[in-house]
Design an enzyme around this catalytic site. Sequence first.
Site, PDB file in Angstrom:
ATOM      1  N   SER A   1       0.800  -1.219   0.000  1.00 15.11           N
ATOM      2  CA  SER A   1       0.000   0.000   0.000  1.00 15.11           C
ATOM      3  C   SER A   1       0.838   1.276   0.000  1.00 15.11           C
ATOM      4  O   SER A   1       0.371   2.334  -0.412  1.00 15.11           O
ATOM      5  CB  SER A   1      -0.945   0.019   1.212  1.00 15.11           C
ATOM      6  OG  SER A   1      -0.211   0.042   2.424  1.00 15.11           O
ATOM      7  N   ARG A   2       2.105   1.181   0.438  1.00 11.64           N
ATOM      8  CA  ARG A   2       2.944   2.386   0.521  1.00 11.64           C
ATOM      9  C   ARG A   2       4.418   1.997   0.543  1.00 11.64           C
ATOM     10  O   ARG A   2       4.771   0.819   0.593  1.00 11.64           O
ATOM     11  CB  ARG A   2       2.591   3.190   1.774  1.00 11.64           C
ATOM     12  CG  ARG A   2       2.642   2.390   3.061  1.00 11.64           C
ATOM     13  CD  ARG A   2       2.108   3.165   4.241  1.00 11.64           C
ATOM     14  NE  ARG A   2       2.064   2.331   5.432  1.00 11.64           N
ATOM     15  CZ  ARG A   2       1.646   2.768   6.615  1.00 11.64           C
ATOM     16  NH1 ARG A   2       1.235   4.018   6.742  1.00 11.64           N
ATOM     17  NH2 ARG A   2       1.624   1.962   7.660  1.00 11.64           N
TER      18      ARG A   2
ATOM     19  N   ASP B   1      -3.774 -10.587   6.490  1.00 15.46           N
ATOM     20  CA  ASP B   1      -2.674 -10.593   7.447  1.00 15.46           C
ATOM     21  C   ASP B   1      -1.777 -11.771   7.098  1.00 15.46           C
ATOM     22  O   ASP B   1      -2.176 -12.928   7.261  1.00 15.46           O
ATOM     23  CB  ASP B   1      -3.235 -10.725   8.866  1.00 15.46           C
ATOM     24  CG  ASP B   1      -2.151 -10.762   9.933  1.00 15.46           C
ATOM     25  OD1 ASP B   1      -0.965 -10.799   9.589  1.00 15.46           O
ATOM     26  OD2 ASP B   1      -2.507 -10.758  11.133  1.00 15.46           O
TER      27      ASP B   1
ATOM     28  N   ASN C   1       7.090  -8.543   0.844  1.00 16.82           N
ATOM     29  CA  ASN C   1       7.532  -7.236   1.315  1.00 16.82           C
ATOM     30  C   ASN C   1       6.935  -6.859   2.665  1.00 16.82           C
ATOM     31  O   ASN C   1       7.488  -6.010   3.366  1.00 16.82           O
ATOM     32  CB  ASN C   1       7.169  -6.170   0.273  1.00 16.82           C
ATOM     33  CG  ASN C   1       7.407  -4.764   0.788  1.00 16.82           C
ATOM     34  OD1 ASN C   1       8.548  -4.311   0.881  1.00 16.82           O
ATOM     35  ND2 ASN C   1       6.330  -4.058   1.135  1.00 16.82           N
TER      36      ASN C   1
ATOM     37  N   SER D   1      16.656  -7.015   4.676  1.00 10.83           N
ATOM     38  CA  SER D   1      17.185  -5.745   5.168  1.00 10.83           C
ATOM     39  C   SER D   1      18.648  -5.921   5.505  1.00 10.83           C
ATOM     40  O   SER D   1      19.086  -7.015   5.890  1.00 10.83           O
ATOM     41  CB  SER D   1      16.424  -5.288   6.423  1.00 10.83           C
ATOM     42  OG  SER D   1      17.081  -4.192   7.044  1.00 10.83           O
TER      43      SER D   1
ATOM     44  N   TYR E   1      13.521  -7.497  14.705  1.00 11.31           N
ATOM     45  CA  TYR E   1      13.529  -7.215  13.263  1.00 11.31           C
ATOM     46  C   TYR E   1      14.772  -7.813  12.592  1.00 11.31           C
ATOM     47  O   TYR E   1      14.680  -8.463  11.546  1.00 11.31           O
ATOM     48  CB  TYR E   1      13.489  -5.704  13.057  1.00 11.31           C
ATOM     49  CG  TYR E   1      13.461  -5.243  11.625  1.00 11.31           C
ATOM     50  CD1 TYR E   1      12.292  -5.314  10.879  1.00 11.31           C
ATOM     51  CD2 TYR E   1      14.601  -4.714  11.012  1.00 11.31           C
ATOM     52  CE1 TYR E   1      12.249  -4.873   9.561  1.00 11.31           C
ATOM     53  CE2 TYR E   1      14.567  -4.278   9.701  1.00 11.31           C
ATOM     54  CZ  TYR E   1      13.389  -4.354   8.985  1.00 11.31           C
ATOM     55  OH  TYR E   1      13.362  -3.917   7.676  1.00 11.31           O
TER      56      TYR E   1
ATOM     57  N   ALA F   1      16.610 -10.289  13.649  1.00 14.85           N
ATOM     58  CA  ALA F   1      16.510 -11.751  13.672  1.00 14.85           C
ATOM     59  C   ALA F   1      15.566 -12.252  12.588  1.00 14.85           C
ATOM     60  O   ALA F   1      15.837 -13.250  11.913  1.00 14.85           O
ATOM     61  CB  ALA F   1      16.038 -12.221  15.047  1.00 14.85           C
ATOM     62  N   ALA F   2      14.447 -11.552  12.412  1.00 10.14           N
ATOM     63  CA  ALA F   2      13.492 -11.956  11.380  1.00 10.14           C
ATOM     64  C   ALA F   2      14.101 -11.834   9.985  1.00 10.14           C
ATOM     65  O   ALA F   2      13.941 -12.728   9.138  1.00 10.14           O
ATOM     66  CB  ALA F   2      12.223 -11.099  11.477  1.00 10.14           C
ATOM     67  N   LYS F   3      14.815 -10.743   9.739  1.00 12.68           N
ATOM     68  CA  LYS F   3      15.397 -10.539   8.407  1.00 12.68           C
ATOM     69  C   LYS F   3      16.566 -11.489   8.161  1.00 12.68           C
ATOM     70  O   LYS F   3      16.770 -11.948   7.024  1.00 12.68           O
ATOM     71  CB  LYS F   3      15.835  -9.082   8.247  1.00 12.68           C
ATOM     72  CG  LYS F   3      14.682  -8.085   8.262  1.00 12.68           C
ATOM     73  CD  LYS F   3      13.659  -8.370   7.169  1.00 12.68           C
ATOM     74  CE  LYS F   3      12.575  -7.313   7.096  1.00 12.68           C
ATOM     75  NZ  LYS F   3      11.588  -7.576   6.024  1.00 12.68           N
TER      76      LYS F   3
END
Length: 249
Positions: free
Chosen positions: A15-16, A64, A91, A143, A156, A158-160
């Site tokens: 959306s952005r 979601d 994304n 990232s 964040y 750890a997730a990436k």
Amino acid sequence: MKPLDGQTALVTGASRGIGRAIAFALGRAGAAVTVNYQSNAEAAEQTAESLRAEGIRTLTVRADVSNPDDVSRLVRETCTTFGTIDILVNNAGITRDNLLLFMKEEEWTRVLDVDLKGAFYCIKAAGREMARRRRGRIINIASVAGLTGDMMRANYAAAKAGLLGLTKTAARELAASGITVNAVSPGLVETGLIAGMAAIKRQKLLDTIPLGRFGNPDEVASVVLFLATDAAAYITGEVMVVDGGLYTR
């Protein structure tokens, strides 16, 4: 002929920001685009209207990505509308910043659920459709934080970092089905978060970038577009860093 004529792209979190730029890059290259969003319906519809104004076939779907049922519906609605999915761009992502020693379990879990588990669900659901047709492109937006770590963003980062491992594993497993899987790792990109920073903090961040400026979403989107085309047909399992030299400093 445009390089993606006749193809369909599903972009999560479109959306952005970077997701929006990716949706435009793929759409302008000929793809029909599903704009996925989780909460900001107004921004999603504005993006969709702008895409349609350029003659790009567009579908908006609220889902979601941390919910597997939502993801199944997202893929199903895309296939029902456009016939198939050729390109998946994972994304969608969120942040919940806090120092590691004070980070709440909910802050940790929610970020991993969206940023990592969401990509896992989308790869499974869209990958089955791609495998059936023995063709597909999956591009995960990671990232530089996943390569370097990031202050107050252990969740964040750890997730990436996990997303990079997922990318490489999926690339190996899905290659036999004609599917390539790659990641794009942006550095500091000029989005709403950067734009709203105080001037002193902005300058401190700029001082860490060898090229001396922030990136822009279109520069990330152009790399995603390359990976989605036949020009990148022999590239899989790679991480393409778009950071102005930040990681190499």
